[in-house]
Design a protein around this motif. Structure first.
Motif, PDB file in Angstrom:
ATOM      1  N   HIS A   1       0.646  -1.201   0.157  1.00 44.34           N
ATOM      2  CA  HIS A   1       0.093  -0.124  -0.028  1.00 44.34           C
ATOM      3  C   HIS A   1       1.027   1.253   0.013  1.00 44.34           C
ATOM      4  O   HIS A   1       0.553   2.001  -0.699  1.00 44.34           O
ATOM      5  N   MET A   2       2.042   1.211   0.608  1.00 45.07           N
ATOM      6  CA  MET A   2       2.837   2.600   0.915  1.00 45.07           C
ATOM      7  C   MET A   2       3.562   2.651  -0.566  1.00 45.07           C
ATOM      8  O   MET A   2       3.571   3.744  -1.120  1.00 45.07           O
TER       9      MET A   2
ATOM     10  N   SER B   1       1.095   3.977  -2.972  1.00 48.16           N
ATOM     11  CA  SER B   1       0.920   5.184  -2.905  1.00 48.16           C
ATOM     12  C   SER B   1       1.901   6.117  -3.452  1.00 48.16           C
ATOM     13  O   SER B   1       1.403   7.208  -4.127  1.00 48.16           O
TER      14      SER B   1
ATOM     15  N   LEU C   1      -7.427   3.778   5.538  1.00 50.41           N
ATOM     16  CA  LEU C   1      -6.124   4.067   5.733  1.00 50.41           C
ATOM     17  C   LEU C   1      -5.701   5.615   5.057  1.00 50.41           C
ATOM     18  O   LEU C   1      -6.288   5.672   3.875  1.00 50.41           O
TER      19      LEU C   1
ATOM     20  N   THR D   1      -2.267   7.826   3.695  1.00 54.88           N
ATOM     21  CA  THR D   1      -0.869   7.536   3.470  1.00 54.88           C
ATOM     22  C   THR D   1      -0.394   9.086   2.881  1.00 54.88           C
ATOM     23  O   THR D   1      -0.788   9.447   1.915  1.00 54.88           O
ATOM     24  N   HIS D   2       0.695   9.543   3.805  1.00 61.79           N
ATOM     25  CA  HIS D   2       1.248  10.603   3.318  1.00 61.79           C
ATOM     26  C   HIS D   2       2.666  10.192   2.792  1.00 61.79           C
ATOM     27  O   HIS D   2       3.366   9.284   3.466  1.00 61.79           O
TER      28      HIS D   2
ATOM     29  N   ALA E   1       7.160   7.375   3.559  1.00 60.29           N
ATOM     30  CA  ALA E   1       5.663   7.089   3.621  1.00 60.29           C
ATOM     31  C   ALA E   1       5.247   6.903   5.078  1.00 60.29           C
ATOM     32  O   ALA E   1       5.929   6.165   5.805  1.00 60.29           O
ATOM     33  N   LYS E   2       4.099   7.596   5.296  1.00 58.86           N
ATOM     34  CA  LYS E   2       3.614   7.278   6.803  1.00 58.86           C
ATOM     35  C   LYS E   2       1.998   6.981   6.690  1.00 58.86           C
ATOM     36  O   LYS E   2       1.258   7.946   6.034  1.00 58.86           O
ATOM     37  N   THR E   3       1.681   6.001   7.073  1.00 58.01           N
ATOM     38  CA  THR E   3       0.325   5.479   7.042  1.00 58.01           C
ATOM     39  C   THR E   3      -0.532   5.643   8.359  1.00 58.01           C
ATOM     40  O   THR E   3       0.007   5.391   9.605  1.00 58.01           O
TER      41      THR E   3
ATOM     42  N   THR F   1       5.386   3.228   9.030  1.00 61.10           N
ATOM     43  CA  THR F   1       6.263   4.254   8.306  1.00 61.10           C
ATOM     44  C   THR F   1       7.326   3.422   7.384  1.00 61.10           C
ATOM     45  O   THR F   1       7.465   2.453   7.818  1.00 61.10           O
TER      46      THR F   1
END
Length: 149
Positions: free
Chosen positions: A66-67, A70, A110, A112-113, A128-130, A140
């Motif tokens: 997922h990260m 993203s 979720l 994510t940044h 990445a930070k979820t 992270t």
């Protein structure tokens, strides 16, 4: 402050699929909330029938994917606004660090940044930070992604 280049969030999963090279059943993002040249915010409502959900829990590989997706979505939207006809293919080249504080359950949303730290040729260093719906950090990572086309 970086210029926001996304007029409105993209919340339709069918539109998201057009922006990433991954296809069902291996799609781990379904929303693009925000986009700047170096940052993005994505979302994913973890479905019960996701290929990386086991006994109602989104697995470690699922969270890592997922990260990575993203970042792929960030790159895909960048290509879209640049006029590319299809998303570029890429892969995780190296994972420098991953911390998973808890695994989300199916049905959780979720957010994510992602942030691009450095880019050389077709290799991108990204963090990445979820977060969960309560804005608690659940994972992270810092990884290198490689674009191949």
């Amino acid at each position: 402050m970086a210029e926001k280049l996304l007029q409105a969030p993209i919340l339709d999963p069918q539109e998201i699929i057009k922006l990433i090279p991954q296809k069902p059943p291996f799609v781990m993002v379904d929303k693009l909330h925000d986009y700047t040249k170096l940052t993005g915010i994505t979302g994913f409502l973890v479905p019960d029938d996701n290929i990386l959900v086991d006994n109602g829990i989104f697995s470690e590989p699922g969270l890592i994917e997922h990260m990575a997706q993203s970042m792929s979505l960030h790159r895909g939207y960048q290509g879209y606004i640049s006029g590319l006809e299809k998303p570029q293919t890429g892969f995780i080249g190296a994972i420098k660090s991953v911390e998973i504080f808890r695994l989300p359950k199916a049905g959780e949303e979720l957010t994510t940044h992602v942030e691009i730290l450095h880019e050389v040729m077709k290799v991108t260093l990204v963090t990445a930070k979820t977060l969960d719906k309560n804005e608690q950090v659940i994972a992270t990572s810092e990884m290198k992604t490689v674009t191949v086309d």
